[in-house]
Scaffold this motif. Structure first.
Motif, mmCIF file in Angstrom:
data_model
loop_
_atom_site.group_PDB
_atom_site.id
_atom_site.type_symbol
_atom_site.label_atom_id
_atom_site.label_comp_id
_atom_site.label_asym_id
_atom_site.label_seq_id
_atom_site.Cartn_x
_atom_site.Cartn_y
_atom_site.Cartn_z
ATOM 1 N N VAL A 181 -15.232 8.942 -1.171
ATOM 2 C CA VAL A 181 -15.199 7.819 -0.240
ATOM 3 C C VAL A 181 -15.240 8.286 1.219
ATOM 4 O O VAL A 181 -15.973 7.732 2.038
ATOM 5 C CB VAL A 181 -13.953 6.937 -0.492
ATOM 6 N N ILE A 197 0.655 3.487 3.674
ATOM 7 C CA ILE A 197 -0.600 2.731 3.606
ATOM 8 C C ILE A 197 -0.319 1.317 3.113
ATOM 9 O O ILE A 197 0.223 1.139 2.014
ATOM 10 C CB ILE A 197 -1.610 3.427 2.673
ATOM 11 N N ARG A 206 -1.054 -2.196 1.393
ATOM 12 C CA ARG A 206 -1.931 -2.590 0.293
ATOM 13 C C ARG A 206 -1.799 -4.090 0.062
ATOM 14 O O ARG A 206 -0.764 -4.687 0.368
ATOM 15 C CB ARG A 206 -1.546 -1.861 -0.997
ATOM 16 N N TYR A 220 1.585 -6.519 -0.357
ATOM 17 C CA TYR A 220 2.823 -6.065 0.279
ATOM 18 C C TYR A 220 3.298 -7.133 1.271
ATOM 19 O O TYR A 220 2.488 -7.824 1.894
ATOM 20 C CB TYR A 220 2.613 -4.748 1.037
ATOM 21 N N GLY A 238 -5.754 -3.414 2.900
ATOM 22 C CA GLY A 238 -5.191 -2.262 3.595
ATOM 23 C C GLY A 238 -5.796 -0.994 3.051
ATOM 24 O O GLY A 238 -6.168 -0.932 1.876
ATOM 25 N N THR A 239 -5.902 -0.022 3.897
ATOM 26 C CA THR A 239 -6.459 1.256 3.465
ATOM 27 C C THR A 239 -6.133 2.327 4.488
ATOM 28 O O THR A 239 -5.491 2.071 5.509
ATOM 29 C CB THR A 239 -7.987 1.142 3.261
ATOM 30 N N ARG A 277 7.200 0.066 -0.839
ATOM 31 C CA ARG A 277 8.174 0.669 -1.764
ATOM 32 C C ARG A 277 9.603 0.619 -1.185
ATOM 33 O O ARG A 277 10.273 1.628 -1.063
ATOM 34 C CB ARG A 277 7.767 2.103 -2.105
ATOM 35 N N GLU A 287 -1.501 8.728 -2.866
ATOM 36 C CA GLU A 287 -2.437 7.639 -2.622
ATOM 37 C C GLU A 287 -3.801 8.179 -2.237
ATOM 38 O O GLU A 287 -3.924 9.023 -1.354
ATOM 39 C CB GLU A 287 -1.921 6.727 -1.489
ATOM 40 N N SER A 288 -4.828 7.652 -2.888
ATOM 41 C CA SER A 288 -6.191 7.919 -2.444
ATOM 42 C C SER A 288 -6.605 6.724 -1.595
ATOM 43 O O SER A 288 -5.807 5.819 -1.334
ATOM 44 C CB SER A 288 -7.113 8.111 -3.640
ATOM 45 N N LYS A 321 -8.405 4.286 -2.394
ATOM 46 C CA LYS A 321 -8.355 3.031 -3.148
ATOM 47 C C LYS A 321 -7.101 2.848 -3.995
ATOM 48 O O LYS A 321 -6.714 1.728 -4.274
ATOM 49 C CB LYS A 321 -9.565 2.966 -4.107
ATOM 50 N N ALA A 322 -6.493 3.955 -4.441
ATOM 51 C CA ALA A 322 -5.482 3.822 -5.490
ATOM 52 C C ALA A 322 -4.121 4.380 -5.087
ATOM 53 O O ALA A 322 -4.017 5.282 -4.261
ATOM 54 C CB ALA A 322 -5.964 4.522 -6.750
ATOM 55 N N VAL A 323 -3.075 3.801 -5.687
ATOM 56 C CA VAL A 323 -1.698 4.255 -5.485
ATOM 57 C C VAL A 323 -1.204 4.762 -6.830
ATOM 58 O O VAL A 323 -1.265 4.045 -7.816
ATOM 59 C CB VAL A 323 -0.808 3.079 -5.028
#
Lengths: 361, 125
Positions: free
Chosen positions: A32, A291, A293, A296, A312-313, A343, B58-59, B61-63
């Motif tokens: 990516v 980060i 997401r 959240y 979010g990213t 979290r 975390e990437s 896209k993913a956690v």
């Protein structure tokens, strides 16, 4: 899963494939971050064949469009494109779409995840003298995006494409076929989208890849498409937009023409405008490590819950975490500090003005 | 002597060094995640329970939660990951290690796979 005319190309390129809106689509090829940087610095090529395309024609085509969309299609001249929303009676967004005004019809480009829903909705709303045809299955869409995209497209089509205005299109002949080429995109970069037949798509892909090599072209998956659009602060249907959210709340009031005359949802939008909004979409940058997401929660500085994250990213351009979300209007001003609950930790974020791309930290 | 890697079904690797175990994620896991952009590390001194999520990778896209393969105390965290989370992609088994855990006196390491068993396991994933 449905395939696109380009699916075998993605397999050959070693892409990771996922199910997206019922299509087998590439989420990433090399990675990516690298793909994202390619689009920001050179040129990327995207398979967008999953997107939906409808043709609306007949004497009541314009009347129908005027009734179902929030923007004013009467302002469109031939060759122009308009971003607009299909709204329901409550003013909620059924979809955000592009409308192309062609010689004797309108082409509607809709989100892949909404194609069937939009088609059914539009069928129901058609005025007697309007006809709707779903062109999705026979239409391929390839996008080239990035600072080198105009050089590349110009070379392939042998046309002065640097002069083509944003949000306009032409219908040149390529390889014996009339294609549709628009200066549009979803990355925040200059770029073009090319609508061609399924039969022509693999050839066009190969030519773009071969001619684009000297510009550093690379194929781009859905992963980078998401980080690119988010840096450009472009909302994504299903994340930032849905049927419970109005275009006014989503910051799309530029595309809502309440004075144009009646349309579905106008009454609800007028009422909402008079009473004031309860929530607004904001863009924010993280000021602490974490980060954001989708889903959240967002708190104000005093720890009171005021909204939620919709996208979010990690921003590859800023090398910082970014997001968008809905908050109460009091907390929507640029510079406002928010807390993102990640979290169980409250991490500070700041509302920004404009887009992330080009933002000074 | 080469290190002996053991694996969990959640794709963490474990290297046992006496009463300390070093933990990271497997090459397969980093490849599945894609570009790692953030690692949420625990603190040295934290107590973890076997099976408990104690760190997050975390990437874009993913956690992804990282689960403790054994109960014990965190004795070291790989602070290099704070500024260079990409170490997990570049060197998942060496420089991309995540934590070290001191095994509780009474605790046992759960059922782990050796290299060969893990490779067989991956064929079924």
């Amino acid at each position: 899963m449905k395939q696109t005319p380009l699916t075998s190309k993605h397999h050959q390129l070693g892409a990771k494939m996922v199910d997206f809106a019922g299509f087998e689509m590439p989420i990433q090829y090399k990675g990516v971050l690298e793909e994202h940087r390619t689009v920001r610095s050179a040129v990327g090529i995207f398979d967008l064949c999953h997107m939906g395309e409808f043709e609306l024609k007949g004497p009541d085509a314009l009347g129908t469009l005027d009734k179902v969309t929030s923007n004013d299609p009467k302002l469109l001249k031939q060759g122009e494109i308009q971003y607009t929303c299909l709204t329901n009676e409550k003013g909620g967004i059924i979809d955000d779409i592009l409308v192309y005004r062609a010689a004797d019809s309108y082409i509607l480009v809709v989100n892949a995840s909404n194609t069937a829903k939009d088609y059914a909705w539009l069928k129901k709303q058609l005025l007697p003298g309007a006809q709707l045809e779903d062109l999705t299955a026979k239409t391929a869409l390839i996008a080239v995006q990035g600072p080198k995209s105009a050089d590349l497209a110009e070379e392939i089509l042998d046309l002065p494409l640097h002069e083509l205005k944003n949000y306009t299109f032409i219908e040149p002949t390529y390889s014996g076929e009339k294609i549709l080429l628009s200066r549009t995109g979803y990355t925040g970069e200059d770029g073009f989208e090319m609508y061609v037949s399924n039969a022509l798509a693999p050839h066009l892909w190969d030519v773009l890849m071969a001619e684009g090599e000297k510009y550093g072209i690379a194929p781009i998956g859905l992963g980078a498409r998401d980080t690119l659009r988010l840096e450009a602060r472009l909302p994504l249907y299903g994340n930032d937009l849905n049927e419970e959210i109005t275009p006014l709340e989503a910051g799309l009031s530029r595309f809502v023409k309440l004075k144009k005359g009646d349309f579905i949802g106008r009454k609800a939008l007028l009422t909402q405008k008079e009473r004031g909004l309860e929530k607004k979409l904001v863009a924010f940058i993280m000021r602490e490590r974490g980060i954001p997401r989708q889903g959240y929660l967002l708190n104000d500085e005093d720890g009171k819950e005021i909204g939620y994250v919709t996208s979010g990213t990690h921003s590859p351009s800023l090398n910082q975490a970014i997001g968008m979300g809905y908050v109460r209007p009091e907390q929507s001003k640029p510079g406002t500090l928010l807390e993102v609950i990640i979290r169980k930790k409250s991490l500070r974020a700041e509302v920004i003005k404009g887009r992330f791309l080009g933002l000074k930290k | 002597m080469s290190k002996k890697y053991l694996y969990t079904k959640e794709h963490e690797w474990v290297v046992v060094k006496g009463e300390i175990v070093q933990v990271g994620i497997s090459d397969y896991a980093q490849d599945e995640l894609g570009d790692v952009v953030f690692v949420d590390l625990p603190e040295v001194g934290d107590q973890v329970e076997e099976g408990e999520g104690f760190a997050v990778v975390e990437s874009v896209k993913a956690v992804s939660d990282i689960y403790a393969p054994v109960s014990g105390e965190i004795t070291a965290v790989n602070e290099a990951l704070e500024d260079s989370p990409e170490l997990i992609n570049e060197s998942p088994l060496e420089e991309g290690w995540i934590v070290e855990i001191k095994i509780d006196g009474s605790a046992q390491i759960g059922d782990l796979m050796n290299q060969q068993e893990y490779e067989e396991f991956l064929k079924e994933v």
